[in-house]
Design a protein around this motif. Sequence first.
Motif, PDB file in Angstrom:
ATOM      1  N   ASP A 129       8.755  75.645  24.747  1.00 10.16           N
ATOM      2  CA  ASP A 129       8.880  74.647  23.623  1.00 10.16           C
ATOM      3  C   ASP A 129       9.207  75.428  22.496  1.00 10.16           C
ATOM      4  O   ASP A 129       8.009  76.027  22.053  1.00 10.16           O
ATOM      5  N   ARG A 160       7.453  73.514  28.393  1.00  8.73           N
ATOM      6  CA  ARG A 160       7.836  72.138  28.601  1.00  8.73           C
ATOM      7  C   ARG A 160       7.501  71.502  29.981  1.00  8.73           C
ATOM      8  O   ARG A 160       8.140  72.027  30.844  1.00  8.73           O
ATOM      9  N   ARG A 161       6.564  70.743  30.517  1.00 12.93           N
ATOM     10  CA  ARG A 161       6.192  70.372  31.630  1.00 12.93           C
ATOM     11  C   ARG A 161       7.522  69.802  32.482  1.00 12.93           C
ATOM     12  O   ARG A 161       7.350  70.062  33.749  1.00 12.93           O
ATOM     13  N   ASP A 162       8.378  69.054  31.811  1.00 15.29           N
ATOM     14  CA  ASP A 162       9.326  68.491  32.491  1.00 15.29           C
ATOM     15  C   ASP A 162      10.417  69.588  33.147  1.00 15.29           C
ATOM     16  O   ASP A 162      11.243  69.705  34.097  1.00 15.29           O
TER      17      ASP A 162
END
Length: 211
Positions: A129, A160-162
């Motif tokens: 990010d 970003r975890r996604d």
Amino acid sequence: MNQAQPQRGQFFLLQPDTTRGGRGHGVVFENVKTLRTLPRMILRPASGGFPTLSEAPRLVHSPEQGDPPQDLEGGISGYWMVSERLQRVLSQVDPDGFAFVAADYRLSDDKKGPPYYLCDVIRELDALDEASSKLTIELSDEFPAGKFYDLTGGSSLIFRRDAVGAAHVFRTPYSGRLVFCDRHLRDAIMDAGMGTEKETYGVWFTDAADI
């Protein structure tokens, strides 16, 4: 819009310990010239992973060059050198994140040494990010990917975890050979007795939120 907050204790820079003092490891890659593909000066291809090898990498400990290898060593023609117990943990926690080749590791008297592997992190994720992280982003056509993440001078990285998903280890396209892992892999290495918040046995963790 509020920026994401630093994820302390969630992601870590995973690397060999280069600050432990002493002479470092004394491992000599004896047959690297036979295995590498010219004009490359190291065995590791630019795209990562391992090329087809005509024989096992022959690694020999030279006491004149340095100390015996620990569980994690770097600088082996572009690869990590990992002990059998570390290889076991890495391959169990994230088998798709790593590639390994068993080495022919020898002691100085040519006797066979304990099992070691060459290791490469083969997963690459564009997961940072950038807007919420603290770092210097250098833009230039001179960089293979057009930009480079400069972490010198203090950085705080938010992933970003996604984008990370179920991965436990990864590189990014813009951070060179730096390797990042999540807390799950870090804890697995520590539970196996090979790492601490600082360093032991050559394994070093730095919280990505406070580099």
